[in-house]
Design a protein around this motif. Structure first.
Motif, PDB file in Angstrom:
ATOM      1  N   ASP A 223      -2.265  11.536 -11.589  1.00  0.00           N
ATOM      2  CA  ASP A 223      -3.583  11.104 -11.134  1.00  0.00           C
ATOM      3  C   ASP A 223      -3.559   9.662 -10.652  1.00  0.00           C
ATOM      4  O   ASP A 223      -4.158   9.330  -9.629  1.00  0.00           O
TER       5      ASP A 223
ATOM      6  N   TYR B 215      -1.657   9.493  -7.331  1.00  0.00           N
ATOM      7  CA  TYR B 215      -2.488  10.075  -6.278  1.00  0.00           C
ATOM      8  C   TYR B 215      -3.571   9.090  -5.844  1.00  0.00           C
ATOM      9  O   TYR B 215      -3.824   8.908  -4.648  1.00  0.00           O
ATOM     10  N   ALA B 216      -4.214   8.439  -6.807  1.00  0.00           N
ATOM     11  CA  ALA B 216      -5.256   7.457  -6.490  1.00  0.00           C
ATOM     12  C   ALA B 216      -4.677   6.293  -5.691  1.00  0.00           C
ATOM     13  O   ALA B 216      -5.283   5.832  -4.718  1.00  0.00           O
TER      14      ALA B 216
ATOM     15  N   PHE C 256      -2.018   6.403  -3.778  1.00  0.00           N
ATOM     16  CA  PHE C 256      -1.675   6.934  -2.466  1.00  0.00           C
ATOM     17  C   PHE C 256      -2.918   7.020  -1.578  1.00  0.00           C
ATOM     18  O   PHE C 256      -2.902   6.597  -0.420  1.00  0.00           O
ATOM     19  N   GLN C 257      -4.006   7.554  -2.127  1.00  0.00           N
ATOM     20  CA  GLN C 257      -5.251   7.657  -1.367  1.00  0.00           C
ATOM     21  C   GLN C 257      -5.773   6.270  -0.981  1.00  0.00           C
ATOM     22  O   GLN C 257      -6.264   6.074   0.131  1.00  0.00           O
ATOM     23  N   ASN C 258      -5.664   5.311  -1.899  1.00  0.00           N
ATOM     24  CA  ASN C 258      -6.091   3.941  -1.620  1.00  0.00           C
ATOM     25  C   ASN C 258      -5.278   3.349  -0.467  1.00  0.00           C
ATOM     26  O   ASN C 258      -5.823   2.712   0.430  1.00  0.00           O
ATOM     27  N   SER C 259      -3.978   3.582  -0.499  1.00  0.00           N
ATOM     28  CA  SER C 259      -3.103   3.083   0.565  1.00  0.00           C
ATOM     29  C   SER C 259      -3.471   3.697   1.912  1.00  0.00           C
ATOM     30  O   SER C 259      -3.521   3.002   2.931  1.00  0.00           O
ATOM     31  N   LEU C 260      -3.751   4.990   1.933  1.00  0.00           N
ATOM     32  CA  LEU C 260      -4.169   5.640   3.174  1.00  0.00           C
ATOM     33  C   LEU C 260      -5.478   5.053   3.687  1.00  0.00           C
ATOM     34  O   LEU C 260      -5.627   4.787   4.886  1.00  0.00           O
ATOM     35  N   GLN C 261      -6.423   4.840   2.781  1.00  0.00           N
ATOM     36  CA  GLN C 261      -7.715   4.301   3.185  1.00  0.00           C
ATOM     37  C   GLN C 261      -7.569   2.886   3.733  1.00  0.00           C
ATOM     38  O   GLN C 261      -8.185   2.534   4.737  1.00  0.00           O
TER      39      GLN C 261
ATOM     40  N   ARG D 270      -6.308   3.081   7.228  1.00  0.00           N
ATOM     41  CA  ARG D 270      -7.374   3.470   8.163  1.00  0.00           C
ATOM     42  C   ARG D 270      -8.305   2.296   8.433  1.00  0.00           C
ATOM     43  O   ARG D 270      -8.755   2.086   9.553  1.00  0.00           O
TER      44      ARG D 270
END
Length: 85
Positions: free
Chosen positions: A63, A66-67, A69-74, A77
């Motif tokens: 978890d 994953y968080a 990774f999502q933060n890095s993607l955001q 962007r």
């Protein structure tokens, strides 16, 4: 000479450094064939799943990972949407 023999002769004439690209392209062609329904080797009744369904959970991240990774993607962007002066 058959088409397969001609193709093999062409491939043998290429530098060894292209072998990886040739394999990648063959994989692409196989995938493209399976999407178009022209793959004669498919088993009857076998339903092809969408890529999103086939690979969901494939990263098997915790978890926290994953968080992150999502933060890095955001953040990536957001760099494209910020106004530059």
């Amino acid at each position: 000479m058959s088409e397969t023999e001609l193709l093999l002769k062409e491939i043998e004439g290429l530098p060894a450094s292209y072998i990886g690209e040739i394999r990648d392209f063959v994989g692409y062609l196989k995938h493209k064939t399976s999407l178009s329904g022209k793959d004669t080797d498919k088993r009857p009744g076998l339903v092809e799943k969408k890529l999103s369904e086939r690979f969901v959970g494939a990263l098997r991240l915790s978890d926290d990972a994953y968080a992150a990774f999502q933060n890095s993607l955001q953040e990536g962007r957001n760099e494209w949407t910020q106004d530059s002066y």
